[in-house]
Structure formats: C-alpha cells, structure tokens
Design a protein around this motif. Structure first.
Motif, mmCIF file in Angstrom:
data_model
loop_
_atom_site.group_PDB
_atom_site.id
_atom_site.type_symbol
_atom_site.label_atom_id
_atom_site.label_comp_id
_atom_site.label_asym_id
_atom_site.label_seq_id
_atom_site.Cartn_x
_atom_site.Cartn_y
_atom_site.Cartn_z
ATOM 1 N N GLU A 126 7.958 -3.734 3.060
ATOM 2 C CA GLU A 126 7.340 -3.674 4.426
ATOM 3 C C GLU A 126 5.880 -3.228 4.401
ATOM 4 O O GLU A 126 5.636 -2.588 3.385
ATOM 5 N N ALA A 127 5.336 -3.381 5.641
ATOM 6 C CA ALA A 127 3.965 -3.016 5.523
ATOM 7 C C ALA A 127 3.785 -1.360 5.630
ATOM 8 O O ALA A 127 4.559 -0.542 6.238
ATOM 9 N N MET A 128 2.697 -1.113 4.928
ATOM 10 C CA MET A 128 2.465 0.333 4.657
ATOM 11 C C MET A 128 1.107 0.469 5.922
ATOM 12 O O MET A 128 0.170 0.109 5.929
ATOM 13 N N THR A 129 1.408 1.731 6.475
ATOM 14 C CA THR A 129 0.284 2.050 7.529
ATOM 15 C C THR A 129 -0.993 2.685 6.809
ATOM 16 O O THR A 129 -1.839 2.817 7.505
ATOM 17 N N SER A 130 -0.899 3.248 5.749
ATOM 18 C CA SER A 130 -2.002 3.844 5.143
ATOM 19 C C SER A 130 -1.812 3.530 3.535
ATOM 20 O O SER A 130 -0.840 3.176 3.066
ATOM 21 N N ALA A 131 -3.102 3.607 2.686
ATOM 22 C CA ALA A 131 -3.015 3.267 1.597
ATOM 23 C C ALA A 131 -2.370 4.014 0.590
ATOM 24 O O ALA A 131 -2.409 5.425 0.762
ATOM 25 N N ALA A 150 -6.372 6.347 -4.339
ATOM 26 C CA ALA A 150 -6.206 5.459 -3.263
ATOM 27 C C ALA A 150 -6.166 3.797 -3.898
ATOM 28 O O ALA A 150 -7.077 3.475 -4.516
ATOM 29 N N MET A 151 -5.175 3.230 -3.486
ATOM 30 C CA MET A 151 -5.010 1.812 -3.719
ATOM 31 C C MET A 151 -5.841 0.895 -2.606
ATOM 32 O O MET A 151 -6.087 1.531 -1.707
ATOM 33 N N THR A 152 -6.215 -0.320 -3.308
ATOM 34 C CA THR A 152 -6.873 -1.240 -2.061
ATOM 35 C C THR A 152 -5.906 -2.274 -1.608
ATOM 36 O O THR A 152 -5.176 -2.813 -2.455
ATOM 37 N N ILE A 153 -6.221 -2.556 -0.334
ATOM 38 C CA ILE A 153 -5.410 -3.548 0.384
ATOM 39 C C ILE A 153 -5.595 -4.752 -0.288
ATOM 40 O O ILE A 153 -6.807 -5.350 -0.628
ATOM 41 N N GLY A 154 -4.672 -5.666 -0.665
ATOM 42 C CA GLY A 154 -4.799 -7.067 -1.251
ATOM 43 C C GLY A 154 -4.431 -8.175 -0.414
ATOM 44 O O GLY A 154 -3.624 -9.027 -0.700
ATOM 45 N N GLY A 155 -4.833 -8.270 0.891
ATOM 46 C CA GLY A 155 -4.758 -9.221 1.739
ATOM 47 C C GLY A 155 -3.990 -8.747 2.905
ATOM 48 O O GLY A 155 -4.106 -9.346 3.994
ATOM 49 N N SER A 157 -0.798 -5.689 4.442
ATOM 50 C CA SER A 157 -0.515 -4.260 4.101
ATOM 51 C C SER A 157 0.811 -4.159 3.413
ATOM 52 O O SER A 157 1.269 -2.885 3.118
ATOM 53 N N THR A 158 1.205 -5.226 2.771
ATOM 54 C CA THR A 158 2.191 -5.075 1.675
ATOM 55 C C THR A 158 1.889 -5.100 0.391
ATOM 56 O O THR A 158 2.828 -4.774 -0.639
ATOM 57 N N THR A 159 0.857 -5.487 0.144
ATOM 58 C CA THR A 159 0.190 -5.803 -1.239
ATOM 59 C C THR A 159 -0.904 -4.934 -1.315
ATOM 60 O O THR A 159 -1.880 -5.078 -0.685
ATOM 61 N N TRP A 160 -0.980 -4.023 -2.647
ATOM 62 C CA TRP A 160 -2.026 -3.017 -2.795
ATOM 63 C C TRP A 160 -2.494 -3.123 -4.444
ATOM 64 O O TRP A 160 -1.494 -3.501 -5.181
ATOM 65 N N THR A 161 -3.775 -3.065 -4.837
ATOM 66 C CA THR A 161 -3.925 -3.243 -5.951
ATOM 67 C C THR A 161 -4.861 -2.055 -6.634
ATOM 68 O O THR A 161 -5.455 -1.283 -5.744
ATOM 69 N N TYR A 162 -4.975 -1.619 -7.865
ATOM 70 C CA TYR A 162 -5.744 -0.872 -8.611
ATOM 71 C C TYR A 162 -6.241 -1.308 -9.717
ATOM 72 O O TYR A 162 -5.524 -1.883 -10.584
ATOM 73 N N SER A 163 -7.495 -1.257 -10.073
ATOM 74 C CA SER A 163 -8.176 -1.424 -11.325
ATOM 75 C C SER A 163 -8.334 -0.404 -12.235
ATOM 76 O O SER A 163 -9.098 0.419 -11.930
ATOM 77 N N TRP A 164 -7.488 -0.463 -13.286
ATOM 78 C CA TRP A 164 -7.706 0.653 -14.211
ATOM 79 C C TRP A 164 -8.472 0.446 -15.530
ATOM 80 O O TRP A 164 -7.876 -0.628 -15.977
ATOM 81 N N ASN A 165 -9.344 1.002 -15.525
ATOM 82 C CA ASN A 165 -10.366 0.973 -16.912
ATOM 83 C C ASN A 165 -9.756 1.789 -18.031
ATOM 84 O O ASN A 165 -10.046 2.976 -17.948
ATOM 85 N N VAL A 166 -9.281 1.146 -19.044
ATOM 86 C CA VAL A 166 -8.612 2.157 -20.083
ATOM 87 C C VAL A 166 -9.910 2.519 -20.859
ATOM 88 O O VAL A 166 -10.694 1.760 -21.455
ATOM 89 N N PRO A 167 -9.846 3.941 -20.891
ATOM 90 C CA PRO A 167 -11.065 4.546 -21.755
ATOM 91 C C PRO A 167 -10.896 4.035 -23.300
ATOM 92 O O PRO A 167 -10.054 3.579 -23.987
ATOM 93 N N THR A 178 2.874 5.635 -11.402
ATOM 94 C CA THR A 178 3.644 6.243 -10.218
ATOM 95 C C THR A 178 2.923 5.835 -8.881
ATOM 96 O O THR A 178 1.676 6.170 -8.758
ATOM 97 N N VAL A 179 3.491 5.316 -7.944
ATOM 98 C CA VAL A 179 2.991 5.034 -6.767
ATOM 99 C C VAL A 179 3.691 5.804 -5.472
ATOM 100 O O VAL A 179 4.822 5.681 -5.462
ATOM 101 N N ALA A 180 3.047 6.231 -4.552
ATOM 102 C CA ALA A 180 3.304 7.103 -3.740
ATOM 103 C C ALA A 180 2.833 6.601 -2.359
ATOM 104 O O ALA A 180 1.720 5.997 -2.270
ATOM 105 N N GLY A 181 3.231 6.583 -1.040
ATOM 106 C CA GLY A 181 2.803 6.310 0.018
ATOM 107 C C GLY A 181 3.851 5.805 1.032
ATOM 108 O O GLY A 181 4.131 5.467 1.821
#
Length: 181
Positions: A126-131, A150-155, A157-167, A178-181
């Motif tokens: 379902e749509a998320m009202t905040s990131a 914070a994750m970035t909206i991906g089109g 409000s049900t799809t969110w992304t995060y780019s993780w740069n592995v050190p 883990t994702v919360a929200g």
C-alpha cells in the motif's frame, strides 16, 4: 476525524448552520458484521455542534474489517421546522493493518563486494505517506553499516529505493537489511 483511521478512539463531528431541535442519531455502516445504528450524538452546548466518540477496532476478519465506513444522521430540524440539509463528507477509510514489504536488490547472484553499488528496492502493498528508512548491518565491521537512512521514492509511493555503496575491503560479508516506516 482522521482519514484513514487507525485502531483507537476518534471523534465524529456534525456541525449544523443553526441550532436544531432534538438530538441527531448517528449510524455507521462499516465493513464486517458490526455496525453502529441510531446512537444519539452529544451536544457541545449550543445545539449546532454534535459529537460521537467512536472506537475503531482492529481488523479481525469478521466483526471488524478494514475498508470504507459510511456515516448517516437522522433527520433533524430547526425551531421553525425546516429540515437540515443532507450531511456531507460521510465516508472515511479504516486501515488498521500494517503494510507489508518485499525487499529486492539488483545483484542477481546475491554476492556483493567492495566498490559495488547495490540498489535495494522496497515494494509495499500500500502507499506510504512518508519515506521509509533503511538500515544495513554488515557482519564484519561497522564502517559499512547504514542506520535510518531515508529511501527515495521510485515512481509511486509503493516503491522505494536506496543505493548502497559497499565500502572498500568488504567481500564475503553478510548484511542484514531492515526497512521501517
């Protein structure tokens, strides 16, 4: 009242343009098998604003279910006998069920190493009202950990992304996401 309504107490308010004679009765047709039927509202003291304390119950799949509830009021009149206009804003949504999420990433082999950029996607039912926020816990050290980003909206409000740069220096780690929200 809040819309959508979560489990707990809420107040439903009926406001008339002038004092009415008598007491309006409220009925609430809600999803499930339990409705509210012809219960007197409470006067705020001036015969124009009336309230009803309503308890939103958690969805149990029978008596109470999430969905649209419709409010109706009994016919009332002013001192001259003129009936009040029909009520407006008569529906609200009950949503007591937490959203579910499916996590995926863009590494088909599920192996990431130093200098990789991993796009993690969270897809909610379902749509998320905040990131939503993401936390990543790398197994071997804390320099690769992310906490509450914070994750970035991906089109939508049900799809969110995060780019993780592995050190650098990380290969063969196990990471817990883990994702919360």
């Amino acid at each position: 009242s809040q819309d959508p309504a979560d489990a707990g107490a809420m107040t439903i308010t009926a406001t008339y343009s002038e004092a009415i004679v008598g007491t309006p009765a409220i009925s609430i047709n809600q999803q499930g098998t339990t409705d509210i039927s012809s219960v007197n509202m409470t006067d705020s003291g001036n015969q124009t604003v009336w309230t009803y304390s309503y308890t939103v119950n958690s969805d149990n799949g029978a008596e109470y279910e999430d969905g649209t509830a419709t409010v109706s009021l009994s016919t009332v009149a002013d001192a001259a006998g003129n009936n009040a206009d029909a009520e407006t804003n008569t529906t609200f949504v009950i949503d007591t069920t937490s959203p579910t999420v499916v996590l995926s990433d863009d590494h088909a082999d599920l192996i990431v190493k130093d200098a990789d950029t991993v796009v993690i996607t969270a897809t909610f039912n379902e749509a998320m009202t905040s990131a939503p926020t993401i936390s990543i816990d790398a197994s071997t050290s804390t320099d690769a950990d992310i906490s509450g980003a914070a994750m970035t909206i991906g089109g939508d409000s049900t799809t969110w992304t995060y780019s993780w740069n592995v050190p650098a220096g990380h290969s063969g780690d196990t990471a817990t996401v883990t994702v919360a929200g």
